[in-house]
Design a protein around this motif. Structure first.
Motif, PDB file in Angstrom:
ATOM      1  N   GLU A  94      -2.963  -9.779 -17.718  1.00 60.19           N
ATOM      2  CA  GLU A  94      -3.371 -11.168 -17.881  1.00 60.19           C
ATOM      3  C   GLU A  94      -2.773 -11.820 -19.123  1.00 60.19           C
ATOM      4  OE1 GLU A  94      -7.575 -11.677 -17.576  1.00 60.19           O
ATOM      5  OE2 GLU A  94      -7.801 -10.262 -15.906  1.00 60.19           O
ATOM      6  N   TYR A  95      -2.510 -11.029 -20.153  1.00 56.17           N
ATOM      7  CA  TYR A  95      -2.063 -11.577 -21.431  1.00 56.17           C
ATOM      8  C   TYR A  95      -0.847 -10.829 -21.970  1.00 56.17           C
ATOM      9  CZ  TYR A  95      -6.095 -14.620 -21.912  1.00 56.17           C
ATOM     10  OH  TYR A  95      -7.006 -15.626 -21.711  1.00 56.17           O
ATOM     11  N   ASP A 127     -10.997 -16.051 -17.403  1.00 61.59           N
ATOM     12  CA  ASP A 127     -11.001 -15.065 -18.481  1.00 61.59           C
ATOM     13  C   ASP A 127     -10.387 -15.606 -19.762  1.00 61.59           C
ATOM     14  OD1 ASP A 127     -11.999 -13.384 -16.559  1.00 61.59           O
ATOM     15  OD2 ASP A 127     -10.127 -12.266 -16.276  1.00 61.59           O
ATOM     16  N   ARG A 180      -1.086 -17.841 -13.650  1.00 68.32           N
ATOM     17  CA  ARG A 180      -2.513 -18.162 -13.641  1.00 68.32           C
ATOM     18  C   ARG A 180      -2.958 -18.685 -15.003  1.00 68.32           C
ATOM     19  NH1 ARG A 180      -5.518 -13.416 -10.146  1.00 68.32           N
ATOM     20  NH2 ARG A 180      -4.006 -13.267  -8.455  1.00 68.32           N
ATOM     21  N   ALA A 230      -2.019 -16.096 -22.589  1.00 71.67           N
ATOM     22  CA  ALA A 230      -2.191 -15.839 -21.162  1.00 71.67           C
ATOM     23  C   ALA A 230      -0.848 -15.953 -20.450  1.00 71.67           C
ATOM     24  CB  ALA A 230      -3.194 -16.823 -20.562  1.00 71.67           C
ATOM     25  N   ASP A 234      -8.867 -15.559 -12.715  1.00 75.96           N
ATOM     26  CA  ASP A 234      -8.942 -14.319 -11.944  1.00 75.96           C
ATOM     27  C   ASP A 234      -9.679 -14.607 -10.635  1.00 75.96           C
ATOM     28  OD1 ASP A 234      -9.394 -11.801 -10.884  1.00 75.96           O
ATOM     29  OD2 ASP A 234      -9.819 -10.871 -12.813  1.00 75.96           O
ATOM     30  N   TRP A 261      -7.065 -17.297 -18.323  1.00 74.77           N
ATOM     31  CA  TRP A 261      -6.392 -16.716 -17.155  1.00 74.77           C
ATOM     32  C   TRP A 261      -7.362 -16.750 -15.990  1.00 74.77           C
ATOM     33  CZ3 TRP A 261      -6.064 -12.474 -13.721  1.00 74.77           C
ATOM     34  CH2 TRP A 261      -4.793 -12.192 -13.215  1.00 74.77           C
ATOM     35  N   SER A 271      -5.568  -5.420 -20.070  1.00 74.40           N
ATOM     36  CA  SER A 271      -5.324  -6.828 -20.394  1.00 74.40           C
ATOM     37  C   SER A 271      -3.860  -7.225 -20.284  1.00 74.40           C
ATOM     38  CB  SER A 271      -5.830  -7.138 -21.811  1.00 74.40           C
ATOM     39  OG  SER A 271      -7.207  -6.859 -21.931  1.00 74.40           O
TER      40      SER A 271
END
Length: 255
Positions: free
Chosen positions: A92-93, A230, A181, A177, A223, A221, A89
């Motif tokens: 993304e975060y 997400d 993105r 996030a 993807d 986010w 993760s």
């Protein structure tokens, strides 16, 4: 189909991990149109560079031919993440709030069931095994990205807005996030949310986490590789009340 006979165990061999990756390919690539740099289309395997570091929970139906793998969950404890230097993760975060908590962390991911086993008792067995694993390792905070199909956030305005207004994680555990993105989730004001529509558009797995007291990080986010939007789910096991603990053992039966 014969009456299922379920058993769950951790993958111990490369062949067992490949069986998990084959089911993931069927669900995430063939069914949902996902992809990724290490997806092996020729062999029919959905895999990534994190697989060697995760533990893989496998759900078997021993009544099927050769005891087929019909469900999978992969989990990564904080001590395992230290070996690779990051969680999945992290891409993304920003997970800084979770690390700063000083609590035992575990990431969940790649949860899926064979189509023949959805809506029944299969997820119950998988979640019960997950609960046992959490207790055995003294995990305090569970987290991981969960997905809405598609990358058009406007079409997901109802469920994303509902998550933001009703289920945002407490500040000490509120991951965010990453830019690039990042997709804001408060697309609608609270007064314009159609609760029924929001729930209908929310995937079953996310709804199950919410029933357990789960919360979400700030922002979604996008993807594009997996064709998903997400959200990061965060669950503080200390905040689960007695009813939620009961649900934790049986939520999968409601999927």
């Amino acid at each position: 189909m014969s009456t299922p006979e379920f058993s769950v165990r951790l993958a111990e061999t490369e062949a067992e991990i490949r069986a998990a990756q084959a089911l993931r390919y069927q669900v995430f690539v063939e069914e949902l149109g996902g992809g990724g740099a290490l997806v092996d289309h020729e062999a029919g395997l959905e895999k990534d560079r994190f697989d060697p570091y995760f533990d893989h929970l496998l759900l078997y139906d021993t009544a099927r031919e050769a005891g087929a793998v019909v469900g999978v969950y992969r989990v990564l404890r904080d001590d395992q993440a230290a070996a690779i230097g990051e969680f999945y993760s992290d891409g993304e975060y920003d997970l800084s709030p979770l690390r700063a908590s000083g609590r035992r962390l575990m990431e969940l991911g790649r949860s899926c069931l064979h189509p023949d086993y959805r809506g029944g008792a299969a997820m119950f067995h998988l979640w019960q095994a997950l609960a046992d694993y959490v207790a055995r390792h003294g995990i305090e905070v569970l987290f991981g990205v969960a997905s809405f199909h598609g990358t058009d956030a406007a079409r997901l305005a109802q469920p994303l807005s509902s998550l933001h207004h009703n289920h945002l994680a407490p500040e000490p555990l509120r991951v965010r996030a990453r830019s690039g993105r990042y997709q804001r989730m408060d697309l609608l004001p609270a007064g314009q949310i159609d609760r029924k529509q929001a729930m209908l558009q929310t995937p079953a797995l996310i709804k199950a986490y919410l029933r357990l007291g789960g919360t979400v990080g700030e922002g979604a986010w996008i993807d594009h590789e997996f064709n998903t939007t997400d959200v990061c789910l965060v669950m503080d096991t200390a905040r689960m009340n007695a009813r939620q603990r009961q649900l934790y053992a049986g939520a999968g039966a409601r999927r």
